[in-house]
Design an enzyme around this catalytic site. Structure first.
Site, short mmCIF file in Angstrom:
data_model
loop_
_atom_site.label_atom_id
_atom_site.label_comp_id
_atom_site.label_asym_id
_atom_site.label_seq_id
_atom_site.Cartn_x
_atom_site.Cartn_y
_atom_site.Cartn_z
CE LYS A 135 -8.58 -11.21 -3.09
NZ LYS A 135 -8.28 -11.20 -1.82
CE LYS B 4 -13.65 -3.89 -1.35
NZ LYS B 4 -14.12 -3.63 0.16
CE LYS C 14 -4.49 -1.72 1.63
NZ LYS C 14 -5.46 -1.38 2.75
#
Ligand code: TRP
Length: 335
Positions: free
Chosen positions: A197, A200, A115
């Site tokens: 993956k 969102k 992140k």
């Protein structure tokens, strides 16, 4: 007296819009867990602000997540579904646990590294201590088991380490949680890059199917899904990751085995197969979407469920927090 159920805790971040991956991989499998466990499912809105949020959108997304939980079939009278930010115990315990967590441990967290690379302009302290807040979530409810995806296992591991360290000093305060090992759902990959993956927050709107996508949009996204240059519908994750992902999705939505799917589409090519997957997913999601639309209109019902469940979560977590405060030697408030 009835035997006490074990406690199960999980949640999702209230960021972005839920995808087919969140549904098939998690949410759908949560629905019947309350038969065996006392279940808590958080709308993790405190974790969400480790990344900048637009206030208006954020408020709506968090409420939608609660409503989607219910629309997907999580019964808010049988599961405690609540907002993390409505229960101040989370923030309080997180601070305390920060003082029992080493920077060396946090430095090893792969999600923090990922992140920080992604949000290089906003590497804030909250992003760094994210796993400590997650530990607080889990430990407040004395959870026995936590269903999480692979990417969160490291956070569950640090939760156990923090709990054991705390218990080592003060005695048995926290239950040591285990990963949930029951049936877990399909791992759904991006439709545009099947090595990644489904997420969102993918920048490519064709990469993810959102639960609220219109049936035609869903069909279109499957038609555009990246596959390979062959024509045979065959399960081979290594050499045919795109087709295998579509097969996983088709299998998860229809219950058909890989063998059945291969037979069904033998000699028919990818076009037919993609159409069938798109139709199957659209059919699966339509009832959920209808229920979501209905629930959104019923503000009074949703409000009453939020209120009742917030109170329950508050009650349960206060019990743990009170014990923690006493153990560490905080003075008592005079009332
Ligand atoms: N970090 C989790 C995720 O992104 C969400 C989460 C926050 C969570 N607190 C939790 C999951 C506690 C399980 C238990 O998926």
């Amino acid at each position: 007296m009835a035997e006490e159920k074990k406690i199960l805790y999980s949640g999702m971040q209230a960021t972005g819009t839920l995808t087919l991956g969140n549904y098939l991989g998690a949410l759908r499998n949560w629905i019947t867990l309350n038969e065996e466990y006392e279940c808590y499912f958080g709308v993790m809105d405190m974790h969400s602000i480790t990344v900048r949020q637009n206030p208006t959108e954020f408020r709506q997304k968090a409420r939608d997540l609660f409503t989607l939980y219910v629309a997907a079939g999580l019964d808010p009278e049988k599961n405690c579904i609540y907002f993390q930010s409505h229960v101040p115990c989370h923030a309080e315990l997180a601070w305390i646990l920060n003082c029992y967590t080493y920077m060396g441990e946090l430095n090893r967290m792969t999600q923090f590294k990922d992140k920080s690379a992604k949000h290089a302009d906003n590497i804030n302290a909250g992003l760094y201590t994210y796993p400590v807040l997650m530990a607080a979530d889990i430990l407040l409810y004395q959870a026995d088991v936590v269903p999480v995806g692979k990417d969160q296992l490291q956070h569950l591991e640090i939760t156990r380490d923090i709990a054991q360290r705390f218990n080592g000093v003060y005695g048995d305060v926290f239950k040591i949680p285990e990963p949930y090992t029951g049936k877990i759902g399909a791992r759904v990959m991006s439709l545009q890059d099947p090595m990644k993956k489904m997420s969102k927050s993918d920048e490519n709107p064709n990469a993810s199917v959102f639960l609220v996508d219109d049936a035609n949009v869903i069909r279109k996204k499957f038609k555009r899904a990246v596959t390979d240059s062959e024509t045979e519908v065959r399960y081979d994750v290594e050499n045919k990751p795109g087709i295998s992902n579509l097969m996983d999705i088709y299998s998860a939505t229809t219950g058909k085995s890989m063998e059945d799917i291969e037979k069904e589409f033998a000699g028919r090519g990818y076009g037919d197969f993609k159409t069938a997957v798109g139709d199957a997913v659209a059919d699966l999601l339509t009832p959920l979407q209808e229920r979501f639309a209905e629930l959104k209109k019923d503000k009074a019902y949703i409000d009453s469920m939020i209120k009742a469940n917030d109170e329950k979560a508050y009650y349960t977590s206060t019990k743990t927090l009170r014990k923690v405060k006493k153990k560490i030697g905080y003075t008592e408030m005079i009332r």
